[in-house]
Design a protein around this motif. Sequence first.
Motif, mmCIF file in Angstrom:
data_model
loop_
_atom_site.group_PDB
_atom_site.id
_atom_site.type_symbol
_atom_site.label_atom_id
_atom_site.label_comp_id
_atom_site.label_asym_id
_atom_site.label_seq_id
_atom_site.Cartn_x
_atom_site.Cartn_y
_atom_site.Cartn_z
ATOM 1 N N UNK A 174 0.810 -1.216 0.000
ATOM 2 C CA UNK A 174 0.000 0.000 0.000
ATOM 3 C C UNK A 174 0.842 1.263 0.000
ATOM 4 N N UNK A 175 2.040 1.214 0.589
ATOM 5 C CA UNK A 175 2.841 2.428 0.733
ATOM 6 C C UNK A 175 3.684 2.751 -0.491
ATOM 7 N N UNK A 176 3.632 1.951 -1.526
ATOM 8 C CA UNK A 176 4.566 2.071 -2.648
ATOM 9 C C UNK A 176 4.381 3.384 -3.415
ATOM 10 N N UNK A 177 5.510 4.041 -3.681
ATOM 11 C CA UNK A 177 5.527 5.202 -4.553
ATOM 12 C C UNK A 177 6.565 4.985 -5.647
ATOM 13 N N UNK A 178 6.471 5.792 -6.706
ATOM 14 C CA UNK A 178 7.464 5.797 -7.769
ATOM 15 C C UNK A 178 7.965 7.215 -7.963
ATOM 16 N N UNK A 179 9.169 7.329 -8.498
ATOM 17 C CA UNK A 179 9.793 8.626 -8.739
ATOM 18 C C UNK A 179 9.895 8.854 -10.245
ATOM 19 N N UNK A 180 9.149 9.836 -10.729
ATOM 20 C CA UNK A 180 9.087 10.125 -12.160
ATOM 21 C C UNK A 180 9.917 11.369 -12.458
ATOM 22 N N UNK A 181 10.814 11.250 -13.431
ATOM 23 C CA UNK A 181 11.645 12.366 -13.873
ATOM 24 C C UNK A 181 11.194 12.727 -15.284
ATOM 25 N N UNK A 182 10.184 13.586 -15.399
ATOM 26 C CA UNK A 182 9.555 13.795 -16.714
ATOM 27 C C UNK A 182 10.485 14.377 -17.768
ATOM 28 N N UNK A 183 11.333 15.324 -17.392
ATOM 29 C CA UNK A 183 12.213 15.940 -18.384
ATOM 30 C C UNK A 183 13.262 14.966 -18.896
ATOM 31 N N UNK A 184 13.570 13.966 -18.081
ATOM 32 C CA UNK A 184 14.587 12.981 -18.447
ATOM 33 C C UNK A 184 13.978 11.683 -18.959
ATOM 34 N N UNK A 185 12.654 11.633 -19.017
ATOM 35 C CA UNK A 185 11.929 10.461 -19.506
ATOM 36 C C UNK A 185 12.388 9.181 -18.825
ATOM 37 N N UNK A 186 12.289 9.164 -17.503
ATOM 38 C CA UNK A 186 12.577 7.947 -16.759
ATOM 39 C C UNK A 186 11.715 7.900 -15.513
ATOM 40 N N UNK A 187 11.488 6.696 -15.030
ATOM 41 C CA UNK A 187 10.703 6.495 -13.823
ATOM 42 C C UNK A 187 11.300 5.332 -13.037
ATOM 43 N N UNK A 188 11.352 5.489 -11.731
ATOM 44 C CA UNK A 188 11.885 4.471 -10.828
ATOM 45 C C UNK A 188 10.707 3.856 -10.087
ATOM 46 N N UNK A 189 10.428 2.596 -10.386
ATOM 47 C CA UNK A 189 9.166 1.983 -9.985
ATOM 48 C C UNK A 189 9.310 0.923 -8.899
ATOM 49 N N UNK A 190 10.520 0.738 -8.355
ATOM 50 C CA UNK A 190 10.676 -0.230 -7.274
ATOM 51 C C UNK A 190 10.180 -1.601 -7.655
ATOM 52 N N UNK A 191 9.206 -2.119 -6.890
ATOM 53 C CA UNK A 191 8.655 -3.447 -7.135
ATOM 54 C C UNK A 191 7.246 -3.401 -7.717
ATOM 55 N N UNK A 192 6.826 -2.257 -8.225
ATOM 56 C CA UNK A 192 5.512 -2.179 -8.873
ATOM 57 C C UNK A 192 5.538 -2.903 -10.209
ATOM 58 N N UNK A 193 6.512 -2.570 -11.032
ATOM 59 C CA UNK A 193 6.686 -3.215 -12.332
ATOM 60 C C UNK A 193 8.121 -3.697 -12.440
ATOM 61 N N UNK A 194 8.298 -4.837 -13.102
ATOM 62 C CA UNK A 194 9.618 -5.325 -13.451
ATOM 63 C C UNK A 194 9.715 -5.422 -14.964
ATOM 64 N N UNK A 195 10.910 -5.593 -15.472
ATOM 65 C CA UNK A 195 11.062 -5.872 -16.890
ATOM 66 C C UNK A 195 10.294 -7.158 -17.212
#
Length: 239
Positions: free
Chosen positions: A114-135
């Motif tokens: 429930x506490x999961x967040x992601x860090x989106x860097x829009x200008x750099x077109x990248x997102x850090x998603x932890x364990x929400x999504x994997x390759x």
Amino acid sequence: MEIALFTCLADNYAVLLRDEATGMVALVDAPAAEPVMTELEKRGWGLDLILITHGHHDHIAGVPALVARSGAKVIAPALAADMLPKADRFVREGDRFSIGEIAVEVWDTPGHCLDHISYHLPADEMIFVGDTMFTMGCGRIFNLPPDLLFASLRRIGSLPETTRIFSGHEYTLSNARFAAATEPENGLIRARLRTIEAMRAGGLPTVPTTVREERATNVFLRAKDLAEFAARREAKNRF
């Protein structure tokens, strides 16, 4: 921006980001302190910020030692305050901050927990998603309704197709084999499985991936509706 991705523990990834304009350095997730300190020392970098995606132990275990050795400030999910009570800032959906001149947006991406967040860097077109999504995959669901993770994946998948997705584990070979079994007629998945097998045989990381690649080959993101997603997630638990 300079980026250093490296392994911690058995299959966790941590990522260091350095803003070239200011020299400010941030770490995304802290599975263990020693691999991070080794990488910092190798590069001659300090550590200014630690960004936590969620409160599971394998993403936060290194925080106390890293703070003690570097003086870094910790940014953590608001709902993980019980796990990281000494964090310097608690953030949630809509919050913004910067790593030097790098702009960061906080997204709530619950589902794995429930506490999961992601860090989106829009200008750099990248997102850090932890364990929400994997390759080619997604996180397990722990005592939560599947619609939360389904919505989080759909949101990540709606980003521009060139967006790079950084996840927290090297699970891709298992994910790719499951994808091939789930959509055996999908030639893009079969081709990517062969590529992943070669990459892992050579010791190469499969992170980051891109939104374009995941739309084509991630069977959880490709699920046509919530029921199909939930069935696929349950099947992966037994795969």
